[in-house]
Design a protein around this motif. Structure first.
Motif, short mmCIF file in Angstrom:
data_model
loop_
_atom_site.label_atom_id
_atom_site.label_comp_id
_atom_site.label_asym_id
_atom_site.label_seq_id
_atom_site.Cartn_x
_atom_site.Cartn_y
_atom_site.Cartn_z
N GLY A 38 0.82 -1.21 0.00
CA GLY A 38 0.00 0.00 0.00
C GLY A 38 0.85 1.25 0.00
O GLY A 38 1.82 1.38 -0.74
N ASN A 39 0.50 2.21 0.89
CA ASN A 39 1.23 3.49 0.94
C ASN A 39 2.26 3.50 2.06
O ASN A 39 2.50 4.53 2.68
CB ASN A 39 0.24 4.64 1.14
N ILE A 40 2.87 2.35 2.30
CA ILE A 40 3.81 2.25 3.43
C ILE A 40 4.99 3.20 3.28
O ILE A 40 5.52 3.71 4.26
CB ILE A 40 4.29 0.79 3.59
N ALA A 41 5.40 3.50 2.04
CA ALA A 41 6.54 4.40 1.82
C ALA A 41 6.27 5.78 2.39
O ALA A 41 7.12 6.37 3.06
CB ALA A 41 6.86 4.49 0.33
N GLU A 42 5.06 6.29 2.17
CA GLU A 42 4.71 7.62 2.68
C GLU A 42 4.74 7.64 4.20
O GLU A 42 5.22 8.58 4.83
CB GLU A 42 3.32 8.00 2.18
N THR A 43 4.24 6.58 4.82
CA THR A 43 4.21 6.51 6.28
C THR A 43 5.62 6.49 6.86
O THR A 43 5.92 7.19 7.83
CB THR A 43 3.46 5.25 6.73
N GLU A 95 17.90 -0.66 -4.77
CA GLU A 95 17.21 0.57 -5.16
C GLU A 95 15.74 0.54 -4.78
O GLU A 95 15.15 1.58 -4.47
CB GLU A 95 17.36 0.80 -6.66
N HIS A 96 15.13 -0.64 -4.79
CA HIS A 96 13.74 -0.74 -4.39
C HIS A 96 13.59 -0.54 -2.88
O HIS A 96 12.69 0.18 -2.42
CB HIS A 96 13.17 -2.10 -4.81
N PHE A 97 14.48 -1.16 -2.10
CA PHE A 97 14.49 -0.89 -0.65
C PHE A 97 14.62 0.61 -0.40
O PHE A 97 13.91 1.20 0.41
CB PHE A 97 15.66 -1.62 0.03
N HIS A 98 15.57 1.23 -1.10
CA HIS A 98 15.88 2.65 -0.89
C HIS A 98 14.72 3.55 -1.27
O HIS A 98 14.40 4.52 -0.57
CB HIS A 98 17.14 3.03 -1.68
N SER A 99 14.04 3.22 -2.37
CA SER A 99 12.93 4.06 -2.82
C SER A 99 11.77 4.02 -1.84
O SER A 99 11.04 5.01 -1.68
CB SER A 99 12.46 3.62 -4.21
N VAL A 100 11.57 2.89 -1.16
CA VAL A 100 10.49 2.78 -0.18
C VAL A 100 10.88 3.42 1.15
O VAL A 100 10.13 4.21 1.73
CB VAL A 100 10.10 1.30 0.04
N LEU A 101 12.06 3.10 1.64
CA LEU A 101 12.46 3.56 2.97
C LEU A 101 12.87 5.03 2.98
O LEU A 101 12.64 5.74 3.96
CB LEU A 101 13.63 2.71 3.49
N ALA A 144 -8.63 2.89 10.35
CA ALA A 144 -7.20 2.94 10.04
C ALA A 144 -6.90 2.29 8.70
O ALA A 144 -7.55 1.34 8.28
CB ALA A 144 -6.41 2.23 11.15
N ALA A 145 -5.84 2.82 8.06
CA ALA A 145 -5.36 2.21 6.83
C ALA A 145 -4.68 0.90 7.18
O ALA A 145 -3.76 0.87 7.98
CB ALA A 145 -4.38 3.15 6.14
N LYS A 146 -5.16 -0.20 6.59
CA LYS A 146 -4.66 -1.51 6.97
C LYS A 146 -3.84 -2.11 5.83
O LYS A 146 -4.27 -2.13 4.68
CB LYS A 146 -5.82 -2.45 7.32
N THR A 147 -2.66 -2.61 6.16
CA THR A 147 -1.87 -3.34 5.19
C THR A 147 -2.58 -4.65 4.90
O THR A 147 -2.96 -5.38 5.81
CB THR A 147 -0.46 -3.62 5.72
N SER A 148 -2.75 -4.98 3.63
CA SER A 148 -3.46 -6.19 3.26
C SER A 148 -2.49 -7.37 3.24
O SER A 148 -1.48 -7.35 2.54
CB SER A 148 -4.10 -6.01 1.88
N ILE A 149 -2.80 -8.40 4.04
CA ILE A 149 -1.97 -9.61 4.09
C ILE A 149 -2.88 -10.80 3.81
O ILE A 149 -3.91 -10.97 4.46
CB ILE A 149 -1.28 -9.77 5.45
N LEU A 150 -2.47 -11.63 2.88
CA LEU A 150 -3.25 -12.78 2.47
C LEU A 150 -2.49 -14.06 2.74
O LEU A 150 -1.27 -14.12 2.55
CB LEU A 150 -3.57 -12.67 0.97
N HIS A 151 -3.21 -15.08 3.21
CA HIS A 151 -2.60 -16.39 3.38
C HIS A 151 -2.90 -17.20 2.13
O HIS A 151 -4.05 -17.60 1.88
CB HIS A 151 -3.18 -17.09 4.62
N ARG A 152 -1.90 -17.44 1.31
CA ARG A 152 -2.10 -18.11 0.04
C ARG A 152 -2.68 -19.51 0.20
O ARG A 152 -3.40 -20.00 -0.67
CB ARG A 152 -0.77 -18.19 -0.73
#
Length: 329
Positions: free
Chosen positions: A141-146, A198-204, A266-274
């Motif tokens: 989701g929008n975890i990067a902004e948080t 770079e993906h770690f860096h762009s999010v964090l 609250a904004a909830k991170t979506s987690i699915l059990h495959r």
């Protein structure tokens, strides 16, 4: 009105700092007074004062004066604090399995419900199957902004070995491996499938040197595997190792605890059990009887006193689970 933070970020604000949760652990052992916390953890008094105040502010501990001694206070777990027990057991399970060393787990618990040594297992609340990292699907989701909006709350210790300088437990050893808030988020992103720098860096959005230090630390501790995917110039992917995948219940129980403390809006991170296709929520159960262990149903069976040098030894990347399966969580 600003939305509440995602569950993981909310949890990390309260107990993401290792010292904070080690204080919680002492409270589970029955410790209530400042001097006993300080002695058992070998923690600096100013640090202890700060973390106790924070835990009271977040509603995990309550501070009470003794009826006959108004100058002495006790700290007791609140219902919200007691609710961190599943997280404590998941931290202990990983430490028992991966960093116990030749001396074995430093603390062995007994589950009074079944009379067996307590070894916890993480299962899906919907299908009751044991949870494995490969079966977890995370929508970030929008975890990067948080993350970028909350950098002021990050606490960093330049000497993580101090976390294991007090009472020897697998919880303290696990927290010393994970480290600070950035460590939790790096592992969370890796669990979600992010693998490239770079993906770690762009999010964090943190300094590249800080991210490099966290990734190198996890590689050295055997939690991440570094795999070269380009030779000129050299570029690497970082993927969870077997011990890193085993941290999945730690991250998920922390996430669930954070979720239980948020408002419904609250904004909830979506987690699915495959495995079952249902939203994933974790239950920690006793492997022997299948019942969830509550703090009142668990007692310390044995404590192994370990020399400080042994407690601070570095784990190997090729640690086997076989030795840990003989004892507890």
């Amino acid at each position: 009105m600003r939305d509440d933070p995602p569950p993981l970020d909310s949890a990390l604000r309260a107990i993401g700092d290792p010292w904070s949760f080690l204080i919680q652990q002492e409270a589970f052992f029955g410790v209530r007074r400042f001097g006993d916390f300080q002695r058992n953890l070998n923690i600096a008094k100013n640090t202890l004062t700060d973390r106790l105040s924070m835990l009271v502010e977040f509603g995990l501990l309550e501070r009470k004066k003794l009826p006959d001694r108004s100058d002495i206070h006790e700290y007791r777990l609140t219902p919200r604090g007691l609710d961190t027990y599943q997280y404590a057991l998941s931290l202990m399970r990983w430490g028992d399995d991966w960093v116990a060393g030749k001396d074995g787990p430093p603390v062995i618990l007994s589950h009074k419900t079944c009379g067996r040594v307590l070894r916890p297992k993480a299962i899906c609340s919907a299908c009751k199957r044991e949870i494995h990292a490969e079966d977890v699907q995370i929508n970030l989701g929008n975890i990067a902004e948080t993350i970028r909006n909350d950098t002021a709350s990050v606490r960093v210790s330049s000497r993580p070995e101090l976390y294991t300088a007090g009472r020897p437990t697998s919880v303290s050893r696990t927290l010393a491996v994970i480290g600070d808030r950035w460590g939790f988020f790096v592992l969370w992103l890796a669990l979600a499938g992010i693998s490239k720098f770079e993906h770690f860096h762009s999010v964090l959005g943190i300094a590249r040197t800080t991210l490099t230090a966290r990734l190198n630390h996890f590689v050295e501790r055997g939690v991440l595997d570094r795999l070269e995917y380009q030779s000129r110039p050299p570029r690497y992917e970082y993927r969870l190792s077997e011990s890193g995948k085993a941290l999945c219940p730690v991250l998920l129980t922390l996430h669930d605890w954070g979720l239980r403390g948020l408002h419904k809006r609250a904004a909830k991170t979506s987690i699915l059990h495959r495995s079952c296709g249902q939203p994933l929520h974790v239950e920690i159960v006793c492997m022997a009887c299948g019942h969830p262990p509550l703090p009142k149903d668990v007692e310390v069976k044995q404590v192994h006193l370990v020399a400080p040098r042994a407690r601070q030894s570095r784990p190997s990347k090729t640690v086997s689970k076989k030795g840990a399966s003989r004892t507890k969580a």
